[in-house]
Design a protein around this motif. Sequence first.
Motif, PDB file in Angstrom:
ATOM      1  N   PRO A   1       0.824  -1.054  -0.371  1.00 11.93           N
ATOM      2  CA  PRO A   1      -0.444   0.029  -0.047  1.00 11.93           C
ATOM      3  C   PRO A   1       1.138   1.373  -0.230  1.00 11.93           C
ATOM      4  O   PRO A   1       1.937   1.513   0.485  1.00 11.93           O
TER       5      PRO A   1
ATOM      6  N   TRP B   1      -5.598   5.792   5.547  1.00 13.51           N
ATOM      7  CA  TRP B   1      -4.404   5.288   4.617  1.00 13.51           C
ATOM      8  C   TRP B   1      -4.359   3.701   4.545  1.00 13.51           C
ATOM      9  O   TRP B   1      -2.827   3.126   4.460  1.00 13.51           O
ATOM     10  N   LYS B   2      -5.291   2.575   4.508  1.00 15.42           N
ATOM     11  CA  LYS B   2      -5.140   1.312   5.335  1.00 15.42           C
ATOM     12  C   LYS B   2      -5.478   0.370   3.985  1.00 15.42           C
ATOM     13  O   LYS B   2      -6.264   1.099   3.160  1.00 15.42           O
ATOM     14  N   LEU B   3      -4.819  -0.316   3.850  1.00 11.76           N
ATOM     15  CA  LEU B   3      -5.026  -1.113   2.404  1.00 11.76           C
ATOM     16  C   LEU B   3      -6.539  -2.069   2.846  1.00 11.76           C
ATOM     17  O   LEU B   3      -7.250  -2.388   3.542  1.00 11.76           O
ATOM     18  N   SER B   4      -6.427  -1.579   1.341  1.00 13.31           N
ATOM     19  CA  SER B   4      -8.507  -1.935   0.800  1.00 13.31           C
ATOM     20  C   SER B   4      -8.058  -3.204   0.937  1.00 13.31           C
ATOM     21  O   SER B   4      -7.737  -3.828  -0.477  1.00 13.31           O
TER      22      SER B   4
ATOM     23  N   THR C   1      -4.290   3.881  -1.163  1.00 12.52           N
ATOM     24  CA  THR C   1      -4.990   4.182  -0.138  1.00 12.52           C
ATOM     25  C   THR C   1      -5.446   5.385   0.273  1.00 12.52           C
ATOM     26  O   THR C   1      -5.164   6.622  -0.208  1.00 12.52           O
TER      27      THR C   1
END
Length: 433
Positions: A125, A154-157, A148
């Motif tokens: 990410p 800002w986290k990985l989806s 992100t």
Amino acid sequence: MEKRLKSRHFVNLNLNVRGLSQSATLLINERSNDLIQKGETVYKLGLGQSPFPVPEIVQEALRHNAHQKDYLPVMGLLKLREAIAEFNYRHQGLECTADDIMIGPGSKELIFILQLVYYGELIIPTPSWVSYSPQARIAGRHVNWVPTSEESEWKLSPEKLDLICRSDPDRPRVVILNYPSNPTGATYSEAWLKKLAKVARKYNIILISDEIYSLLDHNGDHVSIARYYPEGTIVSSGLSKWAGAGGWRLGTFTFPSNLKWLQKAMATVASETFTSTSAPIQYAAVTAFEDHPEINEYLHHSRRILKSLGNYFANRLRAKRITVPTPKGGFYLFPNFSVYREKLAAKGILTSFELCEAILRDTGVAFLPGMEFGRQPEELTARIAYVDFEGETVLKAAMNEYKNLPLTEEFLKKYCSKILYAIAKMEDWLDAL
């Protein structure tokens, strides 16, 4: 002929490393130190180095093992690997044995060797730690950055990860998930981890869960994704962050049993490169991974300090209309200065690099631009490491004078004054735009 062959190999090497510069985190630290030696005042919020001392009980173990001089097994000292297996079960309920664990001279080296031996696309990410992508480039691997959003901290989806994988479901892939995150301080809920694990299992992804900051989860609630994807998760950790022992260079990998082939391949490369991790350090690290009341207290108060300081810093930034997620672990903030874009542009500041350069030049506050972590240059984000304080003094105060008291602004002013000065300098700079 011999000269031609040497020249040709030199050119091939340059194809992978040409254009690479020294790690941004190390470079900002060296630059800060150079400015200090020239007599300038610098607030060192660039290098993410723990300010806390190595726990005394671990230091004592090192002193007692200074005589250890023999080469140790490539995989690591058996007693240490046994202690880590027990540590993994104690903290995360992960069932593993000493045979599933590999010791290296820092988790950074182990992550690089994995990329070297496993031919797969690297998915990370953005933003993410500065060395993942350069390592892949050195190893000749393709990097797929996953965007992100600020709204999701800002986290990985899981949805975006699935979208990347579905076009070529059989391609070998490595995903690096780092949490609590460097550079954002964010972490993942159990529900989010379960969704990511489902995608990883669907595409047979090798997942490196970089949990180097796990014991610095501000509430002590870290959950490893290995609980939900045990067959494909390699848990990466070490002593550098939670034990304040960055310079000791000791990292750990915990493999699932069905990735034994990958572990053996990494051990082969290790045997031909670093041979084994420092013997005195490994012997001392046994104590660090054991269950000791002194270490538990050390961690409790380290978390209290970092949580109070991180929340205070974030709130001060928000008061200046800067958006920033509340840090959940580690010692990082990832603010976005875009609200000042027009005023900054009027001064010729158009990128995150130019922003950080101007703030360092005008205020002495050193931190890193978001572009070093994979963000677009024109995005005005940055990473702040709130670690410029005397860790031993602050830790003793939290353990004694403030043991049963909240760590208020009064505490921070008294014991973390340099960081508060840095905040004030930044505020004054923004006000003057």
